[in-house]
Design a protein around this motif. Sequence first.
Motif, PDB file in Angstrom:
ATOM      1  N   SER A 131       6.202  13.301  72.562  1.00  0.00           N
ATOM      2  CA  SER A 131       4.641  14.357  72.248  1.00  0.00           C
ATOM      3  C   SER A 131       4.633  15.268  73.492  1.00  0.00           C
ATOM      4  CB  SER A 131       3.889  13.375  72.169  1.00  0.00           C
ATOM      5  OG  SER A 131       2.865  14.143  71.404  1.00  0.00           O
ATOM      6  N   MET A 132       3.864  16.340  73.050  1.00  0.00           N
ATOM      7  CA  MET A 132       4.003  17.426  73.404  1.00  0.00           C
ATOM      8  C   MET A 132       2.002  16.696  74.289  1.00  0.00           C
ATOM      9  SD  MET A 132       1.917  21.029  71.019  1.00  0.00           S
ATOM     10  CE  MET A 132       0.500  19.935  70.298  1.00  0.00           C
ATOM     11  N   ASN A 142      17.165  10.477  77.093  1.00  0.00           N
ATOM     12  CA  ASN A 142      16.080  12.085  77.849  1.00  0.00           C
ATOM     13  C   ASN A 142      15.028  11.787  76.448  1.00  0.00           C
ATOM     14  OD1 ASN A 142      17.506  14.445  78.688  1.00  0.00           O
ATOM     15  ND2 ASN A 142      18.925  13.502  77.809  1.00  0.00           N
ATOM     16  N   SER A 143      14.335  12.758  76.146  1.00  0.00           N
ATOM     17  CA  SER A 143      12.923  12.470  75.267  1.00  0.00           C
ATOM     18  C   SER A 143      12.647  14.005  74.537  1.00  0.00           C
ATOM     19  CB  SER A 143      11.789  12.147  76.355  1.00  0.00           C
ATOM     20  OG  SER A 143      11.281  12.883  76.715  1.00  0.00           O
ATOM     21  N   VAL A 144      11.871  13.859  73.219  1.00  0.00           N
ATOM     22  CA  VAL A 144      11.843  15.587  72.751  1.00  0.00           C
ATOM     23  C   VAL A 144      10.180  14.902  72.187  1.00  0.00           C
ATOM     24  CG1 VAL A 144      11.984  15.911  70.562  1.00  0.00           C
ATOM     25  CG2 VAL A 144      13.970  15.413  71.479  1.00  0.00           C
ATOM     26  N   SER A 145      10.203  16.619  72.831  1.00  0.00           N
ATOM     27  CA  SER A 145       8.102  16.416  72.849  1.00  0.00           C
ATOM     28  C   SER A 145       7.775  17.334  71.439  1.00  0.00           C
ATOM     29  CB  SER A 145       7.466  16.407  73.587  1.00  0.00           C
ATOM     30  OG  SER A 145       7.516  15.766  74.597  1.00  0.00           O
ATOM     31  N   LEU A 198      11.890  17.479  76.532  1.00  0.00           N
ATOM     32  CA  LEU A 198      12.272  19.284  75.378  1.00  0.00           C
ATOM     33  C   LEU A 198      11.611  18.917  75.047  1.00  0.00           C
ATOM     34  CD1 LEU A 198      13.888  21.359  74.440  1.00  0.00           C
ATOM     35  CD2 LEU A 198      15.510  19.631  72.972  1.00  0.00           C
ATOM     36  N   LEU A 199      10.443  20.114  75.220  1.00  0.00           N
ATOM     37  CA  LEU A 199       9.589  20.380  73.705  1.00  0.00           C
ATOM     38  C   LEU A 199       9.809  21.075  73.001  1.00  0.00           C
ATOM     39  CD1 LEU A 199       6.879  21.192  77.141  1.00  0.00           C
ATOM     40  CD2 LEU A 199       5.978  19.988  75.616  1.00  0.00           C
ATOM     41  N   VAL A 200       9.421  20.971  71.404  1.00  0.00           N
ATOM     42  CA  VAL A 200       9.683  21.188  70.535  1.00  0.00           C
ATOM     43  C   VAL A 200       8.675  21.295  70.110  1.00  0.00           C
ATOM     44  CG1 VAL A 200      11.076  21.495  68.481  1.00  0.00           C
ATOM     45  CG2 VAL A 200      11.627  20.395  70.517  1.00  0.00           C
ATOM     46  N   ASP A 201       7.626  22.532  70.311  1.00  0.00           N
ATOM     47  CA  ASP A 201       6.197  23.101  70.177  1.00  0.00           C
ATOM     48  C   ASP A 201       5.800  24.539  69.011  1.00  0.00           C
ATOM     49  OD1 ASP A 201       6.336  24.684  72.510  1.00  0.00           O
ATOM     50  OD2 ASP A 201       4.729  23.335  73.286  1.00  0.00           O
ATOM     51  N   GLY A 202       6.702  25.218  69.555  1.00  0.00           N
ATOM     52  CA  GLY A 202       6.227  26.358  69.229  1.00  0.00           C
ATOM     53  C   GLY A 202       5.187  27.192  69.690  1.00  0.00           C
ATOM     54  N   GLY A 203       5.769  26.249  71.021  1.00  0.00           N
ATOM     55  CA  GLY A 203       5.422  27.303  71.906  1.00  0.00           C
ATOM     56  C   GLY A 203       3.672  27.612  72.328  1.00  0.00           C
ATOM     57  N   VAL A 204       2.825  25.913  71.521  1.00  0.00           N
ATOM     58  CA  VAL A 204       1.481  25.299  72.509  1.00  0.00           C
ATOM     59  C   VAL A 204       1.289  25.839  74.021  1.00  0.00           C
ATOM     60  CG1 VAL A 204       0.019  23.099  71.879  1.00  0.00           C
ATOM     61  CG2 VAL A 204       0.984  24.298  69.845  1.00  0.00           C
TER      62      VAL A 204
END
Length: 255
Positions: free
Chosen positions: A146-147, A187-190, A246-252
């Motif tokens: 998670s982010m 790997n991880s996805v956040s 890998l951050l998938v956070d919309g830019g937060v």
Amino acid sequence: MPVPSFRLDDSVALVTGAGSGIGRRLAIGLAETGADVGCLDLPGSDLAGTVEAIGSTGRRAVALPADVTRAEDLAGAVATVERDLGPLRLAVNAAGIANAAPAEDMPPEQWQRVVDVNLTGVFLSCQAEGRALLRNGGGAIVNIASMSGTIANRGLTQAHYNASKAAVMQLTKSLATEWCTRGVRVNSVSPGYTATPMNLRPEVAERVAQFEADTPLGRMATVDEMVGPTVFLLSDAASFVTGTDLLVDGGVTCW
């Protein structure tokens, strides 16, 4: 040189947390890109719905009622996947829980339950999956962090959740370095704020407008938007990627 494939054709995967939310969408997404999928979640979750959706893609699936905090459940789930679908090569660990409480008032059992599921559950899942992947000559694992493992969410009292997700990111790096010479990438996805039941639960539902305001792209993600990043990390297109979050956070996290 040909472009590496982003597909997962004829691979066998296991997805935890596959009964709902991000985990369910990822299980279906792996099938849409060619994998057969073992779908693991707690007894009573809607695994049947996930299995049915995967069947509609033309791929095979098996339901695996199990608890990620129980090593014996996970060992049995891996054995079932390999018996019914074939040698395990891919895994996604999306099982997780969230709740909120001020740190000074949080009961120890509330802290422990979140850590048990979000961290120990991911470790036990990776352990069971990793044993199979190492035995089978390699593969790839993606852990859903998670982010909140990188930032502390504005206005949310969830020290236990944030700490557990930060630990998942470090666990991912540790397993990546242990297993890299034996053909297993980890790997991880956040995800950032994503429109799932977890982010629409009563204690945070009224904060959706703030979530969107805190996101440079101006909205929450859909569960569909977690599929591409996860499939990439599992695929041959990411053959030189391991130990990465890998951050998938919309830019937060840019702010």
